[in-house]
Scaffold this motif. Structure first.
Motif, PDB file in Angstrom:
ATOM      1  N   THR A 334     -20.448 -19.705 -15.952  1.00 31.41           N
ATOM      2  CA  THR A 334     -21.397 -18.748 -16.529  1.00 31.41           C
ATOM      3  C   THR A 334     -22.226 -18.056 -15.455  1.00 31.41           C
ATOM      4  N   LEU A 335     -21.650 -17.863 -14.281  1.00 31.92           N
ATOM      5  CA  LEU A 335     -22.408 -17.300 -13.176  1.00 31.92           C
ATOM      6  C   LEU A 335     -22.956 -15.918 -13.520  1.00 31.92           C
ATOM      7  N   LEU A 336     -22.163 -15.109 -14.207  1.00 29.41           N
ATOM      8  CA  LEU A 336     -22.531 -13.721 -14.442  1.00 29.41           C
ATOM      9  C   LEU A 336     -23.747 -13.584 -15.349  1.00 29.41           C
ATOM     10  N   ILE A 337     -23.827 -14.402 -16.401  1.00 31.23           N
ATOM     11  CA  ILE A 337     -24.922 -14.227 -17.354  1.00 31.23           C
ATOM     12  C   ILE A 337     -26.267 -14.628 -16.757  1.00 31.23           C
ATOM     13  N   HIS A 338     -26.272 -15.344 -15.634  1.00 30.67           N
ATOM     14  CA  HIS A 338     -27.527 -15.737 -14.997  1.00 30.67           C
ATOM     15  C   HIS A 338     -27.984 -14.741 -13.940  1.00 30.67           C
ATOM     16  N   TYR A 339     -27.203 -13.715 -13.697  1.00 27.93           N
ATOM     17  CA  TYR A 339     -27.575 -12.751 -12.667  1.00 27.93           C
ATOM     18  C   TYR A 339     -28.889 -12.033 -12.969  1.00 27.93           C
TER      19      TYR A 339
END
Length: 648
Positions: A334-339
């Motif tokens: 879920t790296l992208l949603i935490h950007y």
């Protein structure tokens, strides 16, 4: 004469039958009466009967909690009800609507008043600078739980004592101070503040907590704040005004406070969480700003505005001395949603522009100044940590979005969700440190809701929804909303990338997460590192995602947004129910079948991950209600002051 049977029945009594046949007139009356009765019964049966939810057979019945009237028209919009039973794990058991969240009753914001004469003849540059300071004053007090109100000549002239004031002779300075008190007295009890008096301390500091209660039994001033802050009930304000207007030395005084006896005020000790940028304070501690005010008032006021913003930001960083935590459950998927959260955290830890960079607020001379060489600690733990010195930014995805990211596929199916996914993975991961691994979803929901919306925890965290975008000023990720939430203007950051991470190029995301200039980990050189202990290389290999993996996450997130269909103009969406029939229209039948299939999978994901779905709806409704409350207040206040005082 009618004839009766003389035969005896089994009990020995004589029967009165057969009776005489009724006449045609009686027969018509009987038929009409029966028809009317049948009609009334059918009418009652067809009329909607109000239901009573949660009817306890051995307890009193309860009214249905009122719903917010502004969020019930569009099923794609967040919906909520306000009720004291908001800690019930599942809102549907109270509202009879599984898509409506139950939120705690809104905490009433006590008004805090300041006085500003916008009709006074001033240079346009000075007015613009003063409007900026008024905006800073409003934002700071709003973020600390108050309702800031700017008063003017109109309120003062409506006070019944204004006629007595007009016939008195006094100095211009005293006249301006008297107008301020007349306007305050017209509004009744409350808090009167100079617009250079600002809250600079923790949200739960004892004086701020007392002022938020909205009960002021007597006229009170505060040591060290001169005439900058008062609190009082209506009767005491009126008595003080009458005493001042009848004072024998009225013509020679320059302040209303000098006209009142010592018994009129109750004097409280100097507050530790209130800062007053008085002229003497500026001359003693901020000489560069004071000198600029002497040379050019407009330029000096703008420098003072930058100084106050930097001190508000510094107070935030000093309050949360342990740093900022960005929750990253299942971070490798879920790296992208935490950007967006990472970008915001970087902005919060970037030092604000200040005319005196190493200075401290006047109420806290021993602060720890902001320094780029010693940045505030950032951490990316997977579980939530309950700490009063740690500010938390959490991003919660919808169960469908998380299932798609964890499975690394957009082609989800109901059997796949039921057989290959654990229940409520986001909530279990987030609360694992505080609740352990064994509790079920309902128990975790109670703790999570307290972390989001309780009075003790709400000021220590910010919760975002992964699928919502920030394209306007009313979105959760807009700069304007975030600045009102924190109470100060944020340092520069890329607004477009914060609003919609799916629009970023994959190379941009990879470079941003790997760059210490954008994201500074607490104790590791890894782009995303956790403060928890781990074996060397274990998480680094998971976090070192290439362009291909990030591109795939971007595709899955964009597809999930399409399936959830949060757009206002959609015919289906997160609030709709699947009816079991294929939708028809301009789309091809095959496309309609795909839409229905994806909608069923979404509903299955919500049903399988009930606690995660409830938490997602709760966070979404909580943020939407806060933005609606501020929008309604701002719309009402804009009628009384110019647009320039709002930063438009």
């Amino acid at each position: 004469m009618p004839r009766y049977s003389s035969r005896a029945n089994r009990s020995g009594h004589y029967s009165a039958y057969p009776r005489e046949r009724p006449s045609p007139r009686k027969l018509w009356r009987y038929t009409a009466a029966a028809g009317c009765l049948i009609f009334i019964l059918l009418l009652i049966k067809s009329s909607p009967v109000p239901t009573t939810p949660n009817l306890h057979p051995f307890g009193p019945t309860a009214h249905r909690p009122p719903s917010s009237p502004s969020n019930t028209t569009n099923p794609s919009e967040p919906r909520w009800s306000n009720h004291w039973r908001w800690l019930n794990p599942f809102s549907g058991s109270i509202t009879d609507d599984e898509h409506r969240s139950v939120l705690p009753p809104p905490r009433e914001r006590p008004p805090i008043y300041t006085y500003y004469d916008q009709d006074a003849e001033k240079d346009q540059g000075i007015k613009a600078a003063e409007n900026k300071l008024l905006l800073i004053w409003r934002r700071a007090w709003w973020a600390h739980g108050f309702k800031p109100v700017v008063l003017g000549k109109a309120e003062a002239m409506n006070n019944p004592l204004y006629e007595r004031f007009q016939v008195r002779k006094m100095e211009h300075t005293l006249g301006a101070d008297m107008m301020r008190w007349l306007a305050w007295g017209q509004m009744g009890q409350g808090i009167l503040s100079n617009w250079l008096v600002l809250p600079m301390g923790p949200y739960h500091e004892h004086l701020l907590s007392f002022l938020r209660r909205g009960e002021y039994p007597k006229l009170t001033r505060y040591e060290g704040l001169h005439s900058g802050l008062f609190s009082s009930d209506k009767a005491s304000i009126e008595a003080a005004l009458k005493e001042a207007l009848d004072a024998p030395n009225l013509a020679k005084s320059t302040s209303l406070r000098d006209l009142l006896s010592s018994e009129t005020f109750a004097v409280d000790p100097k507050p530790s969480a209130i800062a007053f940028y008085h002229s003497t304070t500026l001359a003693d501690h901020y000489k560069a700003v004071s000198a600029s005010l002497t040379d050019s008032k407009a330029t000096g006021l703008l420098l003072l505005a930058d100084l106050i913003i930097s001190h508000l930001h510094l107070t935030f960083l000093n309050t949360f001395s342990s740093g900022i935590a960005i929750l990253t459950p299942h971070r490798s998927h879920t790296l992208l949603i935490h950007y967006p959260a990472i970008t915001l955290a970087n902005a919060l830890t970037t030092c604000s522009t200040s005319p005196i960079p190493t200075s401290c607020p006047p109420n806290n001379p021993s602060c720890a100044p902001c320094s780029s060489s010693q940045p505030v600690a950032l951490s990316t733990p997977q579980p939530y940590q309950n700490s009063s010195t740690l500010f938390t930014i959490g991003t919660i995805p919808h169960p469908y979005t998380l299932a798609s990211l964890l499975s690394k596929t957009a082609a989800l199916s109901i059997p796949h969700i039921r057989r290959n996914s654990a229940r409520d993975p986001w909530l279990v991961s987030t609360t694992s440190k505080t609740l352990g691994p064994t509790l079920g979803g309902p128990d975790r929901l109670v703790t999570f809701k307290e972390s989001v919306a309780s009075e003790a925890s709400a000021s220590r965290s910010l919760w975002l929804v992964a699928e919502e975008e920030g394209q306007d000023d009313r979105s959760a990720l807009s700069r304007k909303e975030l600045e009102w939430y924190f109470g100060f203007a944020l340092p520069a950051y890329n607004v477009s990338t914060l609003s919609d991470p799916t629009a970023l190029k994959t190379s941009t995301i990879t470079a941003a997460l790997a760059s210490p200039a954008l994201y500074r980990p607490a104790s590791s050189s890894s782009p995303l590192s956790s403060s928890s202990s781990r074996s060397p290389g274990e998480e680094d290999s998971k976090n070192s995602l290439g362009d291909k993996e990030l591109e795939h996450q971007r595709t899955l997130l964009a597809h999930a947004k399409t399936v959830l269909n949060l757009d206002a103009g959609s015919e289906s969406g997160i609030g709709s129910r699947w009816t079991g029939r294929r939708r028809t229209g301009s789309k091809a039948d095959s496309e309609g079948d795909d839409d229905v299939s994806e909608e069923r999978v979404r509903m299955a994901a919500e049903a399988w991950h009930l606690a995660d779905a409830e938490a997602w709806r709760f966070v979404r409704a909580w943020g939407a209600r806060g933005r609606e409350e501020r929008g309604e207040w701002e719309g009402g206040e804009k009628r009384f002051v110019g647009r320039g005082a709002w930063g438009d």
